[in-house]
Design a protein around this motif. Structure first.
Motif, mmCIF file in Angstrom:
data_model
loop_
_atom_site.group_PDB
_atom_site.id
_atom_site.type_symbol
_atom_site.label_atom_id
_atom_site.label_comp_id
_atom_site.label_asym_id
_atom_site.label_seq_id
_atom_site.Cartn_x
_atom_site.Cartn_y
_atom_site.Cartn_z
ATOM 1 N N VAL A 83 1.001 -1.412 0.207
ATOM 2 C CA VAL A 83 -0.303 0.033 0.150
ATOM 3 C C VAL A 83 0.877 1.317 -0.179
ATOM 4 C CG1 VAL A 83 -1.002 1.460 1.075
ATOM 5 C CG2 VAL A 83 -2.031 -1.141 1.021
ATOM 6 N N ILE A 84 2.314 1.710 0.931
ATOM 7 C CA ILE A 84 2.807 2.196 0.378
ATOM 8 C C ILE A 84 3.356 2.401 -1.114
ATOM 9 C CG2 ILE A 84 4.919 3.114 1.546
ATOM 10 C CD1 ILE A 84 4.440 1.678 4.595
ATOM 11 N N ASP A 85 3.864 1.521 -1.399
ATOM 12 C CA ASP A 85 4.795 0.993 -2.562
ATOM 13 C C ASP A 85 3.288 2.165 -3.755
ATOM 14 O OD1 ASP A 85 7.104 0.179 -1.869
ATOM 15 O OD2 ASP A 85 6.353 -1.080 -2.519
ATOM 16 N N VAL A 86 2.633 1.615 -3.601
ATOM 17 C CA VAL A 86 1.782 2.614 -4.792
ATOM 18 C C VAL A 86 0.892 4.052 -4.215
ATOM 19 C CG1 VAL A 86 -0.609 1.758 -2.841
ATOM 20 C CG2 VAL A 86 -0.821 1.526 -5.881
ATOM 21 N N MET A 87 1.060 3.794 -2.947
ATOM 22 C CA MET A 87 0.286 5.084 -2.473
ATOM 23 C C MET A 87 1.727 6.430 -2.960
ATOM 24 S SD MET A 87 -2.103 5.691 -0.951
ATOM 25 C CE MET A 87 -3.763 4.686 -1.029
ATOM 26 N N ARG A 88 2.855 6.505 -2.424
ATOM 27 C CA ARG A 88 3.952 6.352 -3.127
ATOM 28 C C ARG A 88 3.799 7.360 -4.562
ATOM 29 N NH1 ARG A 88 8.751 3.735 -1.487
ATOM 30 N NH2 ARG A 88 8.246 4.078 0.687
ATOM 31 N N ALA A 89 3.729 5.812 -5.767
ATOM 32 C CA ALA A 89 3.849 6.508 -6.831
ATOM 33 C C ALA A 89 2.069 7.130 -7.125
ATOM 34 C CB ALA A 89 3.281 4.443 -7.570
ATOM 35 N N ALA A 90 1.148 7.050 -5.851
ATOM 36 C CA ALA A 90 -0.331 7.361 -7.121
ATOM 37 C C ALA A 90 0.352 8.731 -6.771
ATOM 38 C CB ALA A 90 -0.895 7.197 -5.837
ATOM 39 N N GLY A 91 0.939 10.028 -5.102
ATOM 40 C CA GLY A 91 1.640 10.993 -4.884
ATOM 41 C C GLY A 91 2.110 11.833 -6.239
ATOM 42 N N ASP A 92 3.507 10.842 -6.481
ATOM 43 C CA ASP A 92 4.229 10.947 -7.511
ATOM 44 C C ASP A 92 3.427 11.299 -8.754
ATOM 45 O OD1 ASP A 92 6.510 10.790 -5.844
ATOM 46 O OD2 ASP A 92 6.855 8.650 -7.303
ATOM 47 N N ILE A 93 2.126 10.769 -9.118
ATOM 48 C CA ILE A 93 1.461 11.398 -10.214
ATOM 49 C C ILE A 93 0.729 12.666 -10.137
ATOM 50 C CG2 ILE A 93 -0.806 10.838 -11.518
ATOM 51 C CD1 ILE A 93 -0.187 7.987 -11.664
ATOM 52 N N ILE A 94 -0.065 12.794 -8.631
ATOM 53 C CA ILE A 94 -0.118 13.936 -8.199
ATOM 54 C C ILE A 94 -0.416 15.600 -7.764
ATOM 55 C CG2 ILE A 94 -2.705 12.397 -8.447
ATOM 56 C CD1 ILE A 94 -2.821 13.147 -5.487
ATOM 57 N N ALA A 95 0.991 14.695 -7.017
ATOM 58 C CA ALA A 95 1.951 15.701 -6.546
ATOM 59 C C ALA A 95 2.676 17.253 -7.049
ATOM 60 C CB ALA A 95 3.119 16.032 -5.485
ATOM 61 N N PRO A 96 2.559 17.128 -8.425
ATOM 62 C CA PRO A 96 3.131 18.069 -9.044
ATOM 63 C C PRO A 96 1.783 19.235 -9.478
ATOM 64 C CG PRO A 96 3.680 16.122 -10.324
ATOM 65 C CD PRO A 96 2.757 15.490 -9.058
ATOM 66 N N HIS A 97 -0.019 18.676 -9.375
ATOM 67 C CA HIS A 97 -0.879 18.994 -10.056
ATOM 68 C C HIS A 97 -1.036 19.716 -8.589
ATOM 69 C CE1 HIS A 97 -0.939 17.330 -14.052
ATOM 70 N NE2 HIS A 97 -0.646 16.342 -13.074
ATOM 71 N N GLY A 98 -0.434 19.664 -7.493
ATOM 72 C CA GLY A 98 -0.693 20.858 -6.262
ATOM 73 C C GLY A 98 -2.169 20.246 -5.403
ATOM 74 N N ALA A 130 -4.415 6.322 12.750
ATOM 75 C CA ALA A 130 -2.687 5.845 13.554
ATOM 76 C C ALA A 130 -2.212 5.211 12.411
ATOM 77 C CB ALA A 130 -3.095 5.170 14.218
ATOM 78 N N GLN A 131 -2.964 3.783 11.411
ATOM 79 C CA GLN A 131 -2.923 3.344 10.400
ATOM 80 C C GLN A 131 -2.456 4.398 9.509
ATOM 81 O OE1 GLN A 131 -5.787 -0.083 9.243
ATOM 82 N NE2 GLN A 131 -4.130 -1.377 7.834
ATOM 83 N N GLY A 132 -3.729 4.870 9.142
ATOM 84 C CA GLY A 132 -2.833 5.969 7.557
ATOM 85 C C GLY A 132 -1.873 6.635 8.014
ATOM 86 N N TYR A 133 -1.967 7.696 9.398
ATOM 87 C CA TYR A 133 -0.351 8.292 9.559
ATOM 88 C C TYR A 133 1.150 7.036 9.122
ATOM 89 C CZ TYR A 133 3.043 10.969 12.534
ATOM 90 O OH TYR A 133 4.428 11.455 12.514
ATOM 91 N N ALA A 134 0.741 5.874 9.437
ATOM 92 C CA ALA A 134 2.388 5.119 9.199
ATOM 93 C C ALA A 134 2.248 5.264 7.863
ATOM 94 C CB ALA A 134 1.653 3.797 9.635
ATOM 95 N N ILE A 135 1.200 4.817 7.161
ATOM 96 C CA ILE A 135 0.907 4.254 5.495
ATOM 97 C C ILE A 135 1.546 6.403 4.890
ATOM 98 C CG2 ILE A 135 -0.766 4.571 3.004
ATOM 99 C CD1 ILE A 135 -0.248 1.523 4.890
ATOM 100 N N ALA A 136 0.835 7.368 5.122
ATOM 101 C CA ALA A 136 1.291 8.403 5.074
ATOM 102 C C ALA A 136 3.345 8.638 5.186
ATOM 103 C CB ALA A 136 0.291 9.378 5.109
ATOM 104 N N ARG A 137 3.241 8.396 6.412
ATOM 105 C CA ARG A 137 4.656 9.054 6.827
ATOM 106 C C ARG A 137 5.520 7.683 5.924
ATOM 107 N NH1 ARG A 137 6.317 11.982 6.430
ATOM 108 N NH2 ARG A 137 8.049 11.482 7.498
#
Length: 222
Positions: free
Chosen positions: A141-156, A179-186
């Motif tokens: 889940v962390i891996d896919v969230m990181r990939a998704a973040g890379d897609i959308i972060a440039p758009h603000g 708390a679990q969401g916090y771990a994924i976000a970190r």
């Protein structure tokens, strides 16, 4: 309507916080655009629409204009959600298909967000796979969230992950607490991957709301 124009039923005060009703909150007032106008009359400064992604583009555009005309901010819409009927694992399973489908959803949701002038979109991380260790699922889940973040972060834009309770509403879901969401976000370590802190779900599942928010606030995006 006329009553609001005469100052009857209209609230001149405005909420200082971004409380956001949605379609159906004021259903007696007519269709979507009329409900937005009514919300503005009551002093609301924000709106949210889980269904926005599935609406015709023309409706998305009309909604954005109605909000802009009244100086209202667009809150969340749902960018990606599992197929609840099948209760199927989404992002932690051995098969890559769900993760690839999730990223397709995220790419197309960027266009919806831009149309709506939205900066936050909700994602639900799906169900646990009973055959895969939870820590493995977390890493995936962390891996896919990181990939998704890379897609959308440039758009603000930021995705906000919604933890859900398993006791009353959603047995078997993967993400069950802030708390679990916090771990994924970190783990994702992206300004575009945050938590949707739904206190209804958190109170049922974990309680202890004030300390939880205190500890996790830096990763709460909505």
């Amino acid at each position: 309507g006329m009553a609001a124009a005469q100052g009857v039923g209209a609230n001149q005060a405005r909420f200082s916080l971004g409380f956001a009703p949605h379609e159906g909150s004021f259903a007696s007032r007519g269709g979507l655009i009329e409900q937005i106008a009514y919300a503005a009359d009551q002093g609301f400064t924000a709106w949210e629409d889980n269904e926005a992604r599935n609406r015709p583009v023309a409706d998305q555009t009309r909604m954005a204009k109605a909000l802009s005309d009244r100086g209202m901010t667009m809150g969340v819409f749902v960018a990606s959600m599992p197929k609840w009927a099948q209760s199927r694992p989404l992002l932690g399973a051995n098969d890559d298909a769900d993760r690839e489908a999730f990223l397709v959803d995220i790419r197309s949701s960027v266009e919806v967000a831009k149309r709506l002038n939205a900066t936050r979109m909700t994602v639900v991380t799906g169900f646990l796979d009973r055959k895969v260790p939870v820590d493995i699922q977390t890493a995936r889940v962390i891996d896919v969230m990181r990939a998704a973040g890379d897609i959308i972060a440039p758009h603000g834009i930021a995705m906000v992950m919604e933890p859900l309770n398993t006791r009353t509403d959603h047995p078997g879901v993967y993400m069950q607490s802030i708390a679990q969401g916090y771990a994924i976000a970190r783990g994702a370590n992206s300004p575009a991957v945050k938590i949707l802190a739904d206190l209804y779900h958190e109170q049922i599942q974990s309680g202890n709301l004030i300390p939880v928010l205190d500890m996790c606030w830096s990763e709460v995006g909505y």
